[in-house]
Design a protein around this motif. Structure first.
Motif, PDB file in Angstrom:
ATOM      1  N   ARG A   2       0.812  -1.199   0.000  1.00  0.00           N
ATOM      2  CA  ARG A   2       0.000   0.000   0.000  1.00  0.00           C
ATOM      3  C   ARG A   2       0.858   1.267   0.000  1.00  0.00           C
ATOM      4  O   ARG A   2       0.399   2.330  -0.402  1.00  0.00           O
ATOM      5  N   GLN A   5       1.101   3.085  -3.469  1.00  0.00           N
ATOM      6  CA  GLN A   5      -0.076   3.548  -4.175  1.00  0.00           C
ATOM      7  C   GLN A   5       0.188   4.892  -4.844  1.00  0.00           C
ATOM      8  O   GLN A   5       0.845   5.762  -4.292  1.00  0.00           O
ATOM      9  N   TYR A  28      -8.349  -6.760 -10.120  1.00  0.00           N
ATOM     10  CA  TYR A  28      -8.743  -5.884  -9.000  1.00  0.00           C
ATOM     11  C   TYR A  28      -7.683  -5.874  -7.913  1.00  0.00           C
ATOM     12  O   TYR A  28      -7.452  -4.834  -7.280  1.00  0.00           O
ATOM     13  N   ARG A  32      -5.971  -2.481  -6.489  1.00  0.00           N
ATOM     14  CA  ARG A  32      -5.966  -2.100  -5.080  1.00  0.00           C
ATOM     15  C   ARG A  32      -4.552  -1.821  -4.591  1.00  0.00           C
ATOM     16  O   ARG A  32      -4.314  -0.900  -3.799  1.00  0.00           O
ATOM     17  N   PRO A  36      -6.411   2.244  -5.242  1.00  0.00           N
ATOM     18  CA  PRO A  36      -7.804   1.788  -5.180  1.00  0.00           C
ATOM     19  C   PRO A  36      -8.786   2.713  -5.890  1.00  0.00           C
ATOM     20  O   PRO A  36      -9.960   2.376  -6.011  1.00  0.00           O
ATOM     21  N   SER A  50     -11.862   0.215  -6.342  1.00  0.00           N
ATOM     22  CA  SER A  50     -11.703  -1.224  -6.131  1.00  0.00           C
ATOM     23  C   SER A  50     -11.482  -1.654  -4.690  1.00  0.00           C
ATOM     24  O   SER A  50     -11.384  -2.853  -4.425  1.00  0.00           O
ATOM     25  N   SER A  51     -11.411  -0.738  -3.734  1.00  0.00           N
ATOM     26  CA  SER A  51     -11.273  -1.144  -2.336  1.00  0.00           C
ATOM     27  C   SER A  51     -12.633  -1.080  -1.653  1.00  0.00           C
ATOM     28  O   SER A  51     -13.487  -0.259  -2.016  1.00  0.00           O
ATOM     29  N   ASP A 323     -11.672  -7.835  -1.273  1.00  0.00           N
ATOM     30  CA  ASP A 323     -10.665  -6.988  -0.631  1.00  0.00           C
ATOM     31  C   ASP A 323     -10.224  -7.637   0.682  1.00  0.00           C
ATOM     32  O   ASP A 323     -11.035  -7.797   1.598  1.00  0.00           O
TER      33      ASP A 323
END
Length: 429
Positions: A2, A5, A28, A32, A36, A50-51, A323
């Motif tokens: 994450r 991102q 997906y 994410r 997202p 997508s989250s 998710d």
């Protein structure tokens, strides 16, 4: 990952592509991890969310993310819940924003309650038996074409108060618009036939105003309902589109999975207590309706991405249902998953009105197959997916074989002639 991102990350995301149909969970997951909220220039350009956190944030903010469909441009030109855009007809109440939305929801909610759905259980159970009787002596069945689509299609027609024996003709254009490739001759012809069905509905609506019966159209046209003829027709159109193919898709995916996992099939068949958790898990895992769309009403920011008024936002229920931040080991289908959390019916005020009916029809059909065709085997080489599982994640055809059995009832024609007269408050009865 994450930390990597990238706000506004660009992607070639295309829910109509063959690649999407083959590997949408992985697509997906990649979105994410990268962002997202990402931007795709496909289908006129849109943001794909997508989250689970972002999806529920958008679905819960109707002031910023509009569901409204405004073909005339009189209310801001919003384009409904489809991508790239919806049809030329507003879908009520799906494509209506508050406060107007609540007038329709208050009118419709009692007719879609658990109690309302249970009134149809005996007939649906008999209908499932009759549909299987049509194939039981042959040892071969199309689990979609002979059961998964006919049962919900017959129900929608009967519930509205139309002749149940005309179910195939009345539902064909709606089903074909979903199950055929856009631009194909079949798809084009279905569009033409749809207009004929809508004209028929207009005639029936006018007739019910003059002579109400104990059916849903009469309820919609009762004076106290306060709907215009076109509003009543719009509600009927939504029921045709939403009432059949989503439940059909869920049944096909579930039966295909159970055929490939015989131990789990025996567990579900042998333990009725598993049926509810299995239903929720199938809904989560397969997500029959993958997404809906919204129109941004004002400049805003979502997950660090600047969105502009008029932008289109695709909120993916399928992505949210996979998710890992919301579901433990989402890539695993566990029929006994405790309190399965899912957004297969959507979220926010526009959560699917027909959820009770969908669950009832799915469980009725699944139970009938497990009882009457316990050793069914799917013929994988003959199975046909919908051309775009991004629209509806199902099979157009799912042939199967099984050990031949005996008929139990008088047949489908008799079942269609025995539609119950379920009184609907306000319909003149």
């Amino acid at each position: 990952m994450r930390g990597s991102q990238q706000p506004g990350y660009g992607t070639d995301f295309d829910f109509g592509s063959a690649e999407y149909g083959q590997r949408w969970p992985e697509i997906y997951r990649e979105l994410r991890e990268r962002c997202p909220v990402a931007r795709s220039e496909r289908h006129g350009g849109f943001w794909v969310v997508s989250s689970e956190a972002a999806v529920t944030a958008v679905a819960g903010d109707d002031a910023t993310y509009s569901s409204d469909h405004d073909p005339t441009g009189e209310r801001g030109g919003f384009r409904g819940v489809g991508v790239p855009f919806s049809s030329g007809t507003r879908s009520i109440p799906q494509e209506v924003d508050p406060p107007e939305f609540f007038r329709y929801r208050r009118l419709l909610s009692p007719r879609f309650s658990h109690t309302a759905s249970e009134a149809w259980r005996p007939w649906l159970t008999g209908l499932a038996a009759a549909l299987i009787d049509e194939r039981i002596e042959s040892g071969r069945i199309d689990l979609v074409g002979d059961l998964g689509f006919p049962l919900p299609a017959c129900f929608v027609v009967a519930w509205l108060g139309l002749p149940a024996e005309d179910w195939r003709e009345l539902t064909h254009p709606f089903h074909t618009l979903v199950s055929s490739t856009p631009g194909s001759p079949e798809h084009t012809e279905a569009g033409r036939l749809l207009e004929e069905v809508l004209d028929l509905l207009r005639d029936v609506v006018a007739d019910r105003r003059r002579a109400p019966r104990a059916d849903l159209i009469s309820y919609l046209t009762a004076e106290e309902a306060g709907l215009t003829d076109e509003e009543a027709v719009s509600v009927c159109q939504l029921l045709f589109f939403g009432g059949a193919d989503s439940t059909t898709a869920l049944l096909g995916r579930a039966l295909d999975w159970l055929a490939r996992h015989p131990d789990e099939r025996r567990r579900v068949a042998g333990d009725p207590a598993l049926l509810d958790s299995a239903t929720d898990e199938f809904l989560r895992y397969f997500s029959p309706i993958h997404f809906n769309a919204r129109t941004v009403t004002r400049d805003t920011e979502l997950n660090g991405c600047p969105l502009r008024a008029g932008d289109r936002v695709l909120i993916s229920w399928a992505a949210a249902n996979h998710d890992p931040a919301a579901v433990d080991s989402p890539e695993l289908l566990r029929i006994d998953r405790a309190a399965a959390r899912h957004l297969a019916f959507g979220a926010g005020i526009h959560r699917c009105l027909g959820a009770h009916f969908a669950r009832l029809m799915f469980q009725t059909m699944l139970g009938a197959v497990l009882e009457r065709l316990p050793d069914y085997e799917v013929i994988g080489a003959e199975a046909v997916d919908y051309p775009s599982v991004g629209q509806v994640n199902g099979f157009a055809s799912l042939p199967a074989t099984f050990t031949k059995g005996e008929r139990r009832g008088p047949g489908l024609a008799a079942a269609l002639r025995s539609v119950p007269e379920v009184p609907v408050a306000g319909s003149g009865r």
